[in-house]
Every structure is written in C-alpha cells, then in structure tokens.
Motif scaffolding. Sequence first.
Motif, PDB file in Angstrom:
ATOM      1  N   ARG A  70      70.005  29.892 -33.763  1.00 40.95           N
ATOM      2  CA  ARG A  70      69.626  29.819 -32.347  1.00 40.95           C
ATOM      3  C   ARG A  70      68.514  28.803 -32.120  1.00 40.95           C
ATOM      4  O   ARG A  70      68.563  28.005 -31.175  1.00 40.95           O
ATOM      5  CB  ARG A  70      69.189  31.204 -31.863  1.00 40.95           C
ATOM      6  CG  ARG A  70      68.857  31.268 -30.372  1.00 40.95           C
ATOM      7  CD  ARG A  70      68.332  32.649 -30.029  1.00 40.95           C
ATOM      8  NE  ARG A  70      67.167  32.971 -30.840  1.00 40.95           N
ATOM      9  CZ  ARG A  70      66.907  34.196 -31.320  1.00 40.95           C
ATOM     10  NH1 ARG A  70      67.739  35.181 -31.071  1.00 40.95           N
ATOM     11  NH2 ARG A  70      65.831  34.417 -32.055  1.00 40.95           N
ATOM     12  N   TRP A  93      69.887  25.274 -32.280  1.00 40.25           N
ATOM     13  CA  TRP A  93      70.675  24.859 -31.116  1.00 40.25           C
ATOM     14  C   TRP A  93      69.817  24.705 -29.864  1.00 40.25           C
ATOM     15  O   TRP A  93      70.045  23.790 -29.060  1.00 40.25           O
ATOM     16  CB  TRP A  93      71.788  25.861 -30.825  1.00 40.25           C
ATOM     17  CG  TRP A  93      72.796  26.086 -31.895  1.00 40.25           C
ATOM     18  CD1 TRP A  93      73.311  27.282 -32.294  1.00 40.25           C
ATOM     19  CD2 TRP A  93      73.463  25.099 -32.706  1.00 40.25           C
ATOM     20  NE1 TRP A  93      74.230  27.119 -33.303  1.00 40.25           N
ATOM     21  CE2 TRP A  93      74.353  25.785 -33.570  1.00 40.25           C
ATOM     22  CE3 TRP A  93      73.378  23.700 -32.788  1.00 40.25           C
ATOM     23  CZ2 TRP A  93      75.161  25.119 -34.494  1.00 40.25           C
ATOM     24  CZ3 TRP A  93      74.182  23.047 -33.719  1.00 40.25           C
ATOM     25  CH2 TRP A  93      75.048  23.748 -34.549  1.00 40.25           C
ATOM     26  N   ILE A  94      68.837  25.583 -29.676  1.00 41.04           N
ATOM     27  CA  ILE A  94      68.106  25.624 -28.403  1.00 41.04           C
ATOM     28  C   ILE A  94      66.794  24.854 -28.452  1.00 41.04           C
ATOM     29  O   ILE A  94      66.425  24.167 -27.492  1.00 41.04           O
ATOM     30  CB  ILE A  94      67.841  27.093 -27.987  1.00 41.04           C
ATOM     31  CG1 ILE A  94      69.182  27.799 -27.715  1.00 41.04           C
ATOM     32  CG2 ILE A  94      66.958  27.159 -26.744  1.00 41.04           C
ATOM     33  CD1 ILE A  94      69.046  29.253 -27.353  1.00 41.04           C
ATOM     34  N   VAL A 127      73.780  36.410 -31.848  1.00 42.61           N
ATOM     35  CA  VAL A 127      72.925  35.751 -30.852  1.00 42.61           C
ATOM     36  C   VAL A 127      72.759  36.646 -29.632  1.00 42.61           C
ATOM     37  O   VAL A 127      71.653  36.782 -29.083  1.00 42.61           O
ATOM     38  CB  VAL A 127      73.498  34.376 -30.459  1.00 42.61           C
ATOM     39  CG1 VAL A 127      72.672  33.757 -29.333  1.00 42.61           C
ATOM     40  CG2 VAL A 127      73.488  33.440 -31.663  1.00 42.61           C
ATOM     41  N   THR A 175      77.508  30.922 -33.118  1.00 47.22           N
ATOM     42  CA  THR A 175      76.112  30.961 -32.663  1.00 47.22           C
ATOM     43  C   THR A 175      75.849  29.930 -31.580  1.00 47.22           C
ATOM     44  O   THR A 175      75.051  30.159 -30.674  1.00 47.22           O
ATOM     45  CB  THR A 175      75.137  30.734 -33.829  1.00 47.22           C
ATOM     46  OG1 THR A 175      75.437  29.504 -34.485  1.00 47.22           O
ATOM     47  CG2 THR A 175      75.195  31.883 -34.817  1.00 47.22           C
ATOM     48  N   TYR A 176      76.533  28.792 -31.663  1.00 46.41           N
ATOM     49  CA  TYR A 176      76.385  27.767 -30.610  1.00 46.41           C
ATOM     50  C   TYR A 176      76.912  28.306 -29.278  1.00 46.41           C
ATOM     51  O   TYR A 176      76.262  28.171 -28.236  1.00 46.41           O
ATOM     52  CB  TYR A 176      77.133  26.497 -31.007  1.00 46.41           C
ATOM     53  CG  TYR A 176      76.979  25.370 -30.001  1.00 46.41           C
ATOM     54  CD1 TYR A 176      75.845  24.559 -30.009  1.00 46.41           C
ATOM     55  CD2 TYR A 176      77.961  25.124 -29.042  1.00 46.41           C
ATOM     56  CE1 TYR A 176      75.700  23.529 -29.093  1.00 46.41           C
ATOM     57  CE2 TYR A 176      77.832  24.097 -28.126  1.00 46.41           C
ATOM     58  CZ  TYR A 176      76.692  23.296 -28.157  1.00 46.41           C
ATOM     59  OH  TYR A 176      76.545  22.286 -27.232  1.00 46.41           O
ATOM     60  N   ALA A 184      74.534  30.988 -28.071  1.00 50.72           N
ATOM     61  CA  ALA A 184      73.297  30.416 -27.517  1.00 50.72           C
ATOM     62  C   ALA A 184      73.514  29.927 -26.104  1.00 50.72           C
ATOM     63  O   ALA A 184      72.643  30.105 -25.235  1.00 50.72           O
ATOM     64  CB  ALA A 184      72.816  29.276 -28.415  1.00 50.72           C
TER      65      ALA A 184
END
Length: 396
Positions: free
Chosen positions: A247, A250-251, A303, A159-160, A163
């Motif tokens: 998400r 991370w964002i 993602v 997911t990182y 993202a």
Amino acid sequence: MSWQAFKQAYLVRFWSPVPAVIAAGVLSAIFFGLTGGLWAVTGEFTRWGGHLAQLFGAHPENWTYFQIIGLKGTPLDRAGGMMLIGMFGGALAAALWANNVSIRLPQHKRRIAQAVIGGALAGFGARLAMGCNLAAFFTGIPQFSLHAWIFALATAVGTYVGAKLTLLPMFRVPLKLTKGGAKRNIAQDENQASKRFRLGMVLFGLLAIWGVVTLLDSPKLGIALLFGMGFGLLIERAQICFTSAFRDMWITGRTQMAIAIVLGMAVSALATFSYIELGMAQKVMWAGPNVVIGGVLFGIGIVLAGGCETGWMYRAMEGQVHFWWVGLGTILGALGLAAMWDMVATPLATSWPKVNLLESLGPWGGLGMTFALLGLSLLAILWWEKRFFARQRQEK
C-alpha cells in the motif's frame, strides 16, 4: 552497555525493518530445517474455523479440504497451533515492553464492516491459493515453488486495486474532532510503562518455560512455540506488515518495507536451498488459476482490511479492536473456501501441475532463476519509487 540502555535500544524502541525481516527469513529457514514445517498461519486459522464450526454442530472434519490439511486434535496438539500461540504471545510481550498496548475502538461502524469483508476476502483468497503472504514470500518462494511467484504477482495486482478502492469516497470515514483532555501525568505514565514492561517480561518468561518444557516431551511442538515467539517479537517490534509494504509503495512511494521483504526472501531462499540439498522435502503447490484468483482476492482483501496476517496479528495484540474483526473475517473467509473446495478444486487447482523450479531447471538453475526474479523484483520496486516521486515533482 547498561540494562537501561539495552532496554531502550532493543526492547522499547521499534526495530529497523530491514534486519528484522532478514532475521525472520533466517528463522523461517531454520524452522524448516529443524522440523520440516513452514512458517505459515492461514492453514491453522482455517482449522480454528473448523473447530468453531464443530461447536455449532457441523462436521467439517468430513470435508475434503480438511482431509487434505487435517483437523485432528486441538491447537495445542499441532505445530501450527503452537506457533500461532507463540506469535500472539510474543507480539503481546513485545507490545507490553514498549507500553504500546491500549484498547482502540474503530472510529465508525463502516470500519467494522470493512474489516470483516476485507479479512474474509483475504482468508478466502489465501486458502484458495493454498497459502497467504507468509506461505508465498517466506516459504513458497524459498521452497522454489512456481505457484508462489504467481501468487506474489497476483497479490501485487490485488493490492494496487485495493489501494485505489480505499481512495473512493465510500471508504472515507469523517474524522471526529474532540477537545483536548487534561494533561497527562508524566510520573503516572512512567509508572504504567514500568508495570507493563514487567508484565511483558513475565509473559515472555512463562512462554519460554512452556516452550522448553514442551520441547522435552514433544520437540516439534516446543520448537514451534519458541519460534512462534521469535516471529511474534519480530513482527511487532519491526511492525512487519506486507499490506503496508504494498500500500505504501502504491500510494506514497515508500519502498523500505518492500525492499526489506525482497532481501528477507533472498536470505531465506539461500538457507532453505542448503537444507533441501541435505535431503529435506520441499512443499510445492499447484500452479493453477486458483493461485491467480486467490492472490488477487487476497491483495484486495488485505488492503481493505488494513493488514495482512502478520499485520493484523500484532495490531490485535496492541489493542486495536478493528483488527480483532479482521481476524474473525479471515477465519470465516478461510472456512468458507474449505466448505466449497469440492466445487473449485478440480477446475482451478488439483488438475494443474505442481512446478518445482529445482526439478524443472536443476538445483543451481532453480536457485539462479529465483535470485534473478528477486533481483528483477528489487529493480522494479526501485523503478516504481523513482517514477512515483518524479511524477510528484512534475505535478507541483
């Protein structure tokens, strides 16, 4: 409390994610205790892909993968199929209660391609790892299977990466600005909301009757349908999406959903442990490279697609056409893995051990290790949140 107050507070407004995710964890454990089955979806979606292939003249029932997970009958004959029907129906009923259903088309053709590709990566990765986010977070970890922890870490990495990919120019679609239309007729909107609420109640009632009638003839199928309805209500009303959890963390640094998921897993693990101690059989999967590769692919895929299995299911019921394409991609990706299982099974999965933490560490040792890892996960989430916002303040 009056009916109108109850309706607004519990049927129309969105629910807080923390109690909703905890409730989902409790329901998943009770479903396991009653049926021995698990709250999981991609295995059944793979079977749907198998039925689709049969319509085109293929014979997936002879494939090794379907010899493992089964492809007999129809979704109406399987607990997994009835659960999915219940989840879709419950999510649609909940969306209708809140007047949250409207057809929304993708803004750009690029989004359709992104939906299908992302869904296919997620479906392929989930089945390679023998489970999606639900099969890891709400069944695998509470089942004390080591593979689920490996999958969770690999999904976090995926997911990182996903993202970061979505921030690239190629994934940015220009917004189309349009002039404002005529003012809405409030009376008309209220009338529409009232009609949809009644429709949602009728749908919910019919599903409940179907579930009860089925329960009398086939208890496991009836329970699956009724519990599926409960899961559908929870994911739509609380907007439970594992993609959003990762998400957003991370964002944007928001961690509320991620924290809710950890707490839900803790409750589910404790409840599941009690059933296992009473003699219920666990489901433990191979802890091999298939889990690492599958988890990373799954993380990137969800993602890119914009939603995991729970996320795309309730959003599809809300009328977001983008997620219809995500669902198709998921089914095709899972079917693709099933078709090539013989090539990857031995080197990546079946030659590796199935590690049961309760057997390896003893019942209390396995439970203690699981809660220690959940505690570390919670601390890591809180650390990331603090670090994220500290960096933002420094950059200002």
